[in-house]
Design a protein around this motif. Structure first.
Motif, short mmCIF file in Angstrom:
data_model
loop_
_atom_site.label_atom_id
_atom_site.label_comp_id
_atom_site.label_asym_id
_atom_site.label_seq_id
_atom_site.Cartn_x
_atom_site.Cartn_y
_atom_site.Cartn_z
N GLY A 151 48.72 19.38 33.46
CA GLY A 151 49.32 18.52 34.47
C GLY A 151 48.56 18.45 35.78
N ALA A 152 47.62 19.36 36.01
CA ALA A 152 46.83 19.35 37.24
C ALA A 152 45.63 18.43 37.07
CB ALA A 152 46.38 20.76 37.59
N SER A 153 45.08 18.02 38.19
CA SER A 153 43.89 17.17 38.14
C SER A 153 42.65 18.02 37.91
CB SER A 153 43.76 16.41 39.47
OG SER A 153 42.58 15.65 39.50
N GLY A 154 41.73 17.50 37.13
CA GLY A 154 40.51 18.23 36.84
C GLY A 154 40.06 18.06 35.41
N VAL A 155 38.93 18.71 35.10
CA VAL A 155 38.30 18.59 33.79
C VAL A 155 38.12 19.97 33.19
CG1 VAL A 155 36.19 17.88 32.57
CG2 VAL A 155 37.13 16.43 34.37
N LEU A 156 38.32 20.07 31.88
CA LEU A 156 38.09 21.30 31.13
C LEU A 156 36.91 21.08 30.19
CD1 LEU A 156 38.84 24.13 29.99
CD2 LEU A 156 40.37 22.94 28.39
N ALA A 157 35.91 21.96 30.30
CA ALA A 157 34.78 21.98 29.36
C ALA A 157 34.87 23.27 28.56
CB ALA A 157 33.45 21.88 30.10
N ARG A 158 34.90 23.15 27.22
CA ARG A 158 35.07 24.34 26.37
C ARG A 158 33.92 24.40 25.36
NH1 ARG A 158 39.85 23.44 24.36
NH2 ARG A 158 41.03 24.88 25.70
N VAL A 159 33.32 25.59 25.24
CA VAL A 159 32.27 25.86 24.26
C VAL A 159 32.79 26.94 23.32
CG1 VAL A 159 29.89 26.53 23.86
CG2 VAL A 159 30.49 25.30 25.95
N THR A 160 32.84 26.65 22.01
CA THR A 160 33.27 27.63 21.03
C THR A 160 32.05 28.10 20.25
OG1 THR A 160 33.79 25.83 19.49
CG2 THR A 160 35.59 26.70 20.82
N MET A 161 31.90 29.42 20.17
CA MET A 161 30.71 30.03 19.55
C MET A 161 31.13 31.01 18.48
SD MET A 161 28.90 30.78 23.24
CE MET A 161 30.51 31.32 23.87
N PRO A 162 30.47 31.01 17.35
CA PRO A 162 30.80 31.99 16.29
C PRO A 162 30.37 33.37 16.69
CG PRO A 162 28.91 30.69 15.64
CD PRO A 162 29.42 30.08 16.91
#
Length: 439
Positions: free
Chosen positions: A424-435
């Protein structure tokens, strides 16, 4: 080189063989079924004719047919010239004498009969047969002809399915090759075991692959050459701008020198990113080694702390210790650096950027969360495109940072997503998933 099989010829051969086998089986089954059904009936006819051939023949001396049904018996009735009853083979079949010779339908004994009447000089003879017997014979004949066809339907499905599977099995392999082929794949599609009708299509696709590879190679070579050529004049320009700024005495000229220096820095950064992107587009696999990504991510946060302080942004980190993975450490450093720099670029003064690293069931997940304006509608589908900028009015950035990050993630088999925050907040999420690094 073996001769290519024709899809049309193969299908024609299989269908012809199927129809031939089906015809032979149908004819044989229908013949055997009708033969067994009609044998008993015809034997009964022979017996009835013998019994009614003349007077004085005893029924006790006339053995029945093996499968003789009493309902199959004919009703034979004989009248003399005066109309008196002379002989009746079935006492219960009270069928009236028809007024004229020939075939007719009549009622007698509560049943419907098919009657044939013959008038002569010495009297009249009338032979009758039950209609339900005739209907049964017709039904059995129809069933004898239809039953083999019905039984051959599943066999036909089986044979045709087998033929199509054998013929089109290579197409499944071709579709799998196309689905799993990478964008930079250069090998042509195999032509072995392909039907003759499809060979021109696949050869045309191979020609298209070669032309696309040549175009991509020329584009990458031009990009690398242009970026490499621009490095020297831009570096010289930055030096000269620094010299002019140091020697400029008029304070009124300082803002112009600062703007010129900032533009030169951005041009230099763009050239470096273009060179890095050109190297990442090479098909060579990255040099893989085991290292601690937690320590690497902490270094990236520390490297960007001065920029965060300069912009008045709170840059925080919550990183789980000992996150061992396999990969090229320098490339992954560039990946994290681009994501953190992107978050700081689009965050306003007084904002906040949080960097986290946590363990998951599949390995590790690194997240960079900012409190900026977020992505505009429809931008999530384009953020990884080269030179795309979600906020074109921003002075900083070249639109290559996320494209480089995605390319590095692809080379290492990492998952990467950039989207608006879901809390609900303003902003961006960048997610990196690594084995996780296998032990």
């Amino acid at each position: 080189m073996t001769r290519a099989r024709s899809l049309r010829r193969t299908a024609l051969v299989w269908i012809t063989a199927l129809l031939a086998v089906a015809g032979v089986i149908t004819a044989g089954a229908a013949y055997r079924y009708n033969e067994s059904e009609m044998a008993g009936f015809l034997d009964g006819q022979l017996r009835q004719i013998a019994l009614n051939a003349g007077p004085g023949l005893a029924v006790d001396n006339a053995p029945t047919a093996p499968d003789q049904d009493p309902e199959d018996s004919f009703a034979v009735t004989i009248w003399d010239v005066a109309g008196h009853l002379v002989h009746r083979s079935l006492p219960g079949a009270d069928i009236p004498l028809q007024p004229r010779s020939g075939f007719a339908d009549a009622q007698g004994g509560g049943e419907t009969w098919r009657v044939y009447t013959l008038y002569g000089k010495t009297g009249a003879v009338q032979v009758a047969q039950r209609m339900k017997v005739r209907d049964e014979i017709a039904g059995n004949a129809a069933m004898g002809a239809a039953l083999p066809v019905l039984l051959l339907i599943p066999l036909s499905w089986l044979v045709v399915g087998l033929a199509l599977h054998r013929t089109l099995r290579r197409l499944d392999g071709l579709a799998h090759d196309l689905a799993t082929r990478g964008a930079l794949a250069k090998d042509p599609l195999p032509l072995a075991d392909l039907p003759a009708e499809l060979r021109p299509l696949v050869e045309g696709m191979n020609g298209l692959i070669l032309r696309l590879n040549a175009a991509l190679a020329a584009q990458k070579q031009f990009l690398a050459d242009a970026a490499h050529t621009l490095r020297t004049p831009i570096a010289a320009m930055q030096i000269e701008i620094g010299n002019l700024a140091a020697n400029a005495m008029a304070t009124s000229q300082r803002p112009r020198f600062d703007a010129l220096a900032a533009g030169a820095r951005r041009a230099g950064a763009l050239v470096n990113q273009l060179l890095r992107l050109a190297r990442l587009d090479e098909p060579a696999q990255p040099r893989r080694a085991k290292f601690d990504t937690a320590a690497l991510l902490l270094d990236c946060v520390a490297d960007h702390s001065p920029l965060a302080c300069h912009k008045g942004i709170d840059l925080g980190a919550a990183i789980a210790p000992r996150a061992m993975i396999w990969g090229d450490e320098e490339e992954i450093r560039t990946l994290f650096a681009n994501l953190i720099e992107n978050a700081l670029t689009y965050s306003a003064a007084g904002g906040k950027v949080d960097v986290t690293l946590r363990h998951t069931e599949a390995g590790f997940s690194a997240e960079i969360l900012d409190a900026g304006p977020g992505l505009p509608p429809g931008a999530e589908a384009h953020v990884f495109e080269r030179f795309y900028r979600a906020a074109p009015q921003a002075a900083e950035g070249s639109g290559l940072g996320l494209a480089i990050a995605r390319r590095i993630a692809e080379r290492h088999g990492f998952g990467l997503e950039v989207r608006n925050r879901a809390d609900g907040a303003s902003g961006v999420l960048a997610r990196v998933t690594m084995p996780d690094c296998p032990t």
